[in-house]
Scaffold this motif. Structure first.
Motif, PDB file in Angstrom:
ATOM      1  N   LEU A 140      22.439  31.327  -2.705  1.00  0.00           N
ATOM      2  CA  LEU A 140      21.298  31.384  -1.795  1.00  0.00           C
ATOM      3  C   LEU A 140      21.237  30.175  -0.869  1.00  0.00           C
ATOM      4  N   GLN A 141      21.544  29.015  -1.383  1.00  0.00           N
ATOM      5  CA  GLN A 141      21.492  27.815  -0.540  1.00  0.00           C
ATOM      6  C   GLN A 141      22.502  27.909   0.604  1.00  0.00           C
ATOM      7  N   ALA A 142      23.664  28.478   0.350  1.00  0.00           N
ATOM      8  CA  ALA A 142      24.667  28.645   1.408  1.00  0.00           C
ATOM      9  C   ALA A 142      24.175  29.629   2.452  1.00  0.00           C
ATOM     10  N   TYR A 143      23.561  30.738   2.013  1.00  0.00           N
ATOM     11  CA  TYR A 143      22.949  31.671   2.978  1.00  0.00           C
ATOM     12  C   TYR A 143      21.946  30.920   3.843  1.00  0.00           C
ATOM     13  N   HIS A 144      21.068  30.211   3.165  1.00  0.00           N
ATOM     14  CA  HIS A 144      20.001  29.493   3.868  1.00  0.00           C
ATOM     15  C   HIS A 144      20.566  28.521   4.900  1.00  0.00           C
ATOM     16  N   TYR A 204      18.686  39.735  12.065  1.00  0.00           N
ATOM     17  CA  TYR A 204      20.054  39.971  12.551  1.00  0.00           C
ATOM     18  C   TYR A 204      20.999  38.889  12.009  1.00  0.00           C
ATOM     19  N   ILE A 205      20.578  37.645  12.097  1.00  0.00           N
ATOM     20  CA  ILE A 205      21.402  36.531  11.629  1.00  0.00           C
ATOM     21  C   ILE A 205      21.587  36.607  10.115  1.00  0.00           C
ATOM     22  N   ARG A 206      20.532  36.897   9.393  1.00  0.00           N
ATOM     23  CA  ARG A 206      20.651  37.002   7.929  1.00  0.00           C
ATOM     24  C   ARG A 206      21.642  38.091   7.548  1.00  0.00           C
ATOM     25  N   ARG A 207      21.566  39.214   8.228  1.00  0.00           N
ATOM     26  CA  ARG A 207      22.504  40.298   7.937  1.00  0.00           C
ATOM     27  C   ARG A 207      23.932  39.886   8.271  1.00  0.00           C
ATOM     28  N   ALA A 208      24.107  39.145   9.341  1.00  0.00           N
ATOM     29  CA  ALA A 208      25.445  38.723   9.763  1.00  0.00           C
ATOM     30  C   ALA A 208      26.112  37.837   8.717  1.00  0.00           C
ATOM     31  N   TYR A 209      25.330  37.055   7.994  1.00  0.00           N
ATOM     32  CA  TYR A 209      25.897  36.120   7.018  1.00  0.00           C
ATOM     33  C   TYR A 209      25.793  36.609   5.579  1.00  0.00           C
ATOM     34  N   LEU A 210      25.400  37.851   5.393  1.00  0.00           N
ATOM     35  CA  LEU A 210      25.234  38.379   4.041  1.00  0.00           C
ATOM     36  C   LEU A 210      26.554  38.480   3.273  1.00  0.00           C
TER      37      LEU A 210
END
Length: 138
Positions: free
Chosen positions: A50-54, A38-44
């Protein structure tokens, strides 16, 4: 944030297995994965490195942040959901290295609730997750 889970597969649980027989640790294990997705999708979006996503995801899935989220949701929870939290808190044994035990127990409680709702009531889960105040996407 959308209130549905179009990217998640329907939950699978054996029809002859009552949810009360699923161990709280197993519910937390599942809830941890659902919460992180859920969190990964929210910040997609917007697209970023990639580092910023992480970095954004890690900031939200830390036990301290999960404990904050749990406290924000408490007034919205039903009695059965509060019981699930207790089961999760009591299942959070061990000695966490990085956080205090009460923070670890709160995070595990949230994960247990998420796992439980994922298996029993996706609409309710979506409603509660939509209430979380996430940090703005950078």
């Amino acid at each position: 944030m959308q209130s549905e889970f179009p990217l998640l597969l329907p939950p699978v649980i054996l029809p002859d297995t009552p949810i009360q027989q699923v161990a709280p640790a197993a519910l937390a294990y599942l809830g941890d994965a659902v919460y992180e997705l859920y969190i990964r999708r929210a910040y997609l979006m917007p697209p970023k490195r990639l580092q910023a996503y992480h970095n954004q995801v890690v900031a939200q899935v830390r036990a301290e942040r999960q404990a904050d989220h749990l406290r924000s949701l408490l007034p919205l929870l039903t009695e059965p959901e509060l019981e699930i939290l207790k089961r999760g808190r009591n299942a959070a044994t061990g000695h966490p290295k990085r956080v205090e035990l009460n923070v670890y127990q709160q995070a595990t409680s949230l994960e247990t609730l998420i796992g439980y709702l994922y298996l029993t009531d996706l609409q309710r889960l979506a409603h509660l997750l939509a209430q979380l105040e996430l940090e703005p996407s950078a």
